[in-house]
Design a protein around this motif. Structure first.
Motif, short mmCIF file in Angstrom:
data_model
loop_
_atom_site.label_atom_id
_atom_site.label_comp_id
_atom_site.label_asym_id
_atom_site.label_seq_id
_atom_site.Cartn_x
_atom_site.Cartn_y
_atom_site.Cartn_z
N ALA A 8 -29.00 108.45 35.47
CA ALA A 8 -29.39 109.22 34.18
C ALA A 8 -29.41 108.29 33.14
CB ALA A 8 -28.10 110.31 34.08
N PHE A 9 -28.56 106.99 33.10
CA PHE A 9 -28.40 106.12 32.26
C PHE A 9 -29.90 105.13 32.24
CE2 PHE A 9 -26.71 102.40 29.74
CZ PHE A 9 -27.21 101.45 30.19
N GLU A 10 -30.24 104.90 33.47
CA GLU A 10 -31.64 104.36 33.62
C GLU A 10 -32.74 105.18 33.02
OE1 GLU A 10 -31.94 102.27 37.41
OE2 GLU A 10 -30.66 100.65 36.35
N ALA A 11 -32.49 106.60 33.08
CA ALA A 11 -33.90 107.38 32.72
C ALA A 11 -33.56 107.36 31.25
CB ALA A 11 -33.57 108.87 33.17
N ARG A 12 -32.38 107.31 30.55
CA ARG A 12 -32.33 107.30 29.00
C ARG A 12 -32.93 105.81 28.50
NH1 ARG A 12 -26.76 107.67 26.54
NH2 ARG A 12 -28.29 108.23 24.76
N ILE A 13 -32.68 104.92 29.33
CA ILE A 13 -33.33 103.45 28.95
C ILE A 13 -34.74 103.71 29.19
CG2 ILE A 13 -33.50 100.94 29.50
CD1 ILE A 13 -30.77 101.56 28.46
N ALA A 14 -35.44 104.12 30.04
CA ALA A 14 -36.66 104.27 30.35
C ALA A 14 -37.37 105.20 29.21
CB ALA A 14 -37.07 104.90 31.62
N ARG A 15 -36.52 106.22 28.76
CA ARG A 15 -37.24 107.09 27.66
C ARG A 15 -37.22 106.41 26.34
NH1 ARG A 15 -34.27 111.04 30.55
NH2 ARG A 15 -32.76 110.90 28.93
N GLY A 16 -36.48 105.24 26.22
CA GLY A 16 -36.22 104.37 24.95
C GLY A 16 -35.35 105.03 24.04
N GLU A 17 -34.42 105.74 24.69
CA GLU A 17 -32.94 106.23 23.80
C GLU A 17 -32.16 105.07 23.66
OE1 GLU A 17 -33.08 110.53 26.38
OE2 GLU A 17 -31.16 109.42 25.83
N LYS A 18 -31.57 105.24 22.52
CA LYS A 18 -30.62 104.19 22.17
C LYS A 18 -29.11 104.49 22.74
CE LYS A 18 -32.91 101.60 19.24
NZ LYS A 18 -33.56 100.60 19.92
N ILE A 19 -28.53 103.65 23.53
CA ILE A 19 -27.08 104.01 23.95
C ILE A 19 -26.00 103.78 22.98
CG2 ILE A 19 -25.46 103.33 25.72
CD1 ILE A 19 -28.22 104.47 26.69
N GLU A 20 -25.15 104.61 22.54
CA GLU A 20 -24.26 104.64 21.45
C GLU A 20 -22.74 104.18 21.97
OE1 GLU A 20 -27.31 104.88 18.93
OE2 GLU A 20 -25.11 104.25 18.50
N GLY A 22 -20.04 105.52 22.33
CA GLY A 22 -19.29 106.38 23.20
C GLY A 22 -19.80 107.00 24.27
N ASP A 23 -21.01 106.50 24.59
CA ASP A 23 -21.87 107.05 25.87
C ASP A 23 -21.32 106.13 26.86
OD1 ASP A 23 -23.38 108.43 24.03
OD2 ASP A 23 -25.32 106.99 24.14
N TRP A 24 -21.88 107.07 28.31
CA TRP A 24 -21.52 106.47 29.60
C TRP A 24 -22.39 105.23 29.70
CZ3 TRP A 24 -23.96 104.75 33.80
CH2 TRP A 24 -23.18 104.28 34.92
N MET A 25 -21.93 103.81 30.04
CA MET A 25 -22.64 102.88 30.51
C MET A 25 -22.14 101.94 31.59
SD MET A 25 -21.57 100.31 26.87
CE MET A 25 -21.46 101.73 25.79
N PRO A 26 -22.95 101.35 32.36
CA PRO A 26 -22.48 100.58 33.70
C PRO A 26 -21.57 99.54 32.97
CG PRO A 26 -24.64 100.72 33.53
CD PRO A 26 -24.44 101.33 32.33
N ASP A 27 -20.48 99.12 33.54
CA ASP A 27 -19.41 98.12 33.21
C ASP A 27 -20.07 96.75 32.84
OD1 ASP A 27 -16.75 98.97 35.29
OD2 ASP A 27 -17.47 99.66 33.59
N ALA A 84 -20.22 94.76 15.81
CA ALA A 84 -20.83 95.57 17.08
C ALA A 84 -20.13 95.16 18.28
CB ALA A 84 -22.37 94.83 17.11
N ALA A 85 -19.83 94.15 18.46
CA ALA A 85 -19.17 93.65 19.63
C ALA A 85 -17.79 94.57 19.94
CB ALA A 85 -18.70 92.33 19.66
N GLU A 86 -17.21 94.96 18.70
CA GLU A 86 -15.85 95.65 18.57
C GLU A 86 -16.23 97.08 19.30
OE1 GLU A 86 -14.62 94.97 14.55
OE2 GLU A 86 -13.17 93.37 15.23
N THR A 87 -17.56 97.53 18.94
CA THR A 87 -17.66 98.78 19.35
C THR A 87 -17.80 99.06 20.76
OG1 THR A 87 -20.26 98.73 19.25
CG2 THR A 87 -19.22 99.18 17.26
N LEU A 88 -17.74 97.99 21.47
CA LEU A 88 -17.67 97.77 23.11
C LEU A 88 -16.44 97.61 23.61
CD1 LEU A 88 -21.10 95.99 23.23
CD2 LEU A 88 -21.04 98.09 24.37
N GLY A 89 -15.43 97.52 22.81
CA GLY A 89 -14.05 97.24 23.16
C GLY A 89 -13.64 96.04 23.07
N ALA A 90 -14.58 95.05 22.72
CA ALA A 90 -13.80 93.58 22.32
C ALA A 90 -13.05 93.57 20.95
CB ALA A 90 -15.16 92.75 22.11
N THR A 91 -11.82 92.72 21.10
CA THR A 91 -11.25 92.65 19.76
C THR A 91 -11.57 91.56 19.01
OG1 THR A 91 -9.46 91.28 20.83
CG2 THR A 91 -9.32 93.90 21.31
N ARG A 92 -11.38 91.54 17.73
CA ARG A 92 -11.64 90.26 16.96
C ARG A 92 -10.73 88.87 17.38
NH1 ARG A 92 -14.24 89.85 11.73
NH2 ARG A 92 -15.25 91.68 12.49
#
Ligand code: 3HC
Length: 311
Positions: A8-20, A22-27, A84-92
């Motif tokens: 489903a994730f790769e189908a979203r990428i193929a449709r040109g959708e932006k991943i945000e 809170g969305d599911w994404m591969p590690d 932007a990196a913090e939105t992925l869980g990285a800390t400053r």
């Protein structure tokens, strides 16, 4: 069979959708973006140093004000990107620790010295010119916060690029001493600007997964070629010579073909053995320690406000 979530994730990428965020994404998508975005932020943060040291020595108030605005912009770019990196869980804290300990990478280009005032113009023209090609590509990337940060950064970068080009064109058309300064700056910044855009595609281990998931929309060599095709004619037009004896124009492809790049130099710089790596990290460590009192004051203020809110 593929994990249905990955499908489903790769189908979203193929449709040109932006991943945000809170969305599911591969590690691996998350890891790659934290790697790229944090290193990009570090590049902006360290990138303030080679130009910042010329603010007190600018030849006129006008040039000083332009340079101050540019360096302040770079600081802001660093903030957007750390966020932007913090939105992925990285800390400053972790990212800053990785940079200051020497574990994290940042752009090789900032490990070269800015020896004369003309370097400030050449950095604007070439380094920001290369960064614009790379960042315009990344503005289309599949991760929402990164893509949107790039749109904002590119508009500011365009001003950086124009002011650098205007400086060098002025000096190249100026006195013999100014022309020599401009040529000397080109001689020292040309090859590091080509290397900044990354190893050749066949030596780029991250490109495959980054392009599969819509993060890197063009390869390192494609972005490098765009940079060369724009800047070679303009530098030659300004009466400067490119320090690449093998450089030639290929009629069939419309591309300027560069000579061999010294990748031994590139990897030496990436591994911490460039001319300014030690000085850059020392300057960043000093700034971090010198600013500790601000962080402590903010933490104390935050704790007191929370305590008062709890009463
Ligand atoms: N400096 C330091 N390390 C570099 C590098 C460079 N110029 N180019 C590549 N590398 C590193 C990569 O980080 C990677 O190491 P890692 O896996 O440990 O991180 C290794 O060399 C192999 O390179 P790859 O080509 O496989 O890596 P990428 O696919 O990530 O491509 C890149 C490299 C094109 C720089 C890409 O990471 C990218 O587009 N990054 C975001 C943009 C960025 O960082 N730009 C910095 C420019 S400076 C700037 O923008 C400031 C402006 O204001 C002037």
């Amino acid at each position: 069979r593929l994990d249905p979530r990955l499908e489903a994730f790769e189908a979203r990428i193929a449709r040109g959708e932006k991943i945000e965020p809170g969305d599911w994404m591969p590690d691996e998508y998350r890891r790659q973006l934290i790697r790229m975005i944090s290193q990009h932020a570090h590049s902006e943060y360290v990138g303030m140093l080679p130009e910042g040291e010329w603010i007190t020595r600018a030849p006129s108030l006008r040039r000083k004000m332009i340079l101050m605005a540019k360096v302040q912009d770079e600081a802001g770019h660093g903030q957007y990107l750390y966020h932007a990196a913090e939105t992925l869980g990285a800390t400053r804290e972790d990212m800053m620790d990785a940079l200051l300990s020497g574990r994290a990478k940042y752009s090789s280009i900032f490990n070269y010295p800015s020896l004369t005032w003309a370097d400030v113009g050449m950095i604007g023209w070439l380094v920001d010119g290369a960064a614009i090609k790379n960042q315009t590509m990344l503005a289309g990337c599949s991760y929402g916060p990164y893509s949107r940060a790039m749109v904002r950064i590119c508009s500011e970068e365009t001003f950086h690029h124009k002011q650098g080009k205007e400086m060098i064109l002025t000096y190249a058309a100026g006195t013999p001493a100014q022309r020599r300064m401009a040529q000397d700056a080109l001689n020292r910044w040309w090859w590091p600007s080509l290397m900044m855009l990354g190893p050749h595609d066949q030596d780029s281990p991250n490109t495959a997964v980054l392009s599969r998931w819509g993060i890197k929309l063009k390869s390192n060599d494609e972005v490098r070629q765009e940079f060369i095709n724009e800047h070679v004619p303009e530098l030659l037009e300004a009466g400067l010579s490119i320090p690449d004896p093998d450089l030639r124009f290929d009629e069939a492809s419309g591309n300027w073909i560069h000579g061999p790049i010294n990748w031994d130099e590139f990897w030496a710089v990436v591994k911490g053995n460039g001319p300014m790596n030690r000085a850059r990290l020392e300057a960043r460590r000093f700034a971090h320690e010198d600013g500790a009192w601000v962080r402590e004051a903010l933490a104390a203020y935050g704790a007191r406000s929370q305590a008062q809110a709890a009463d």
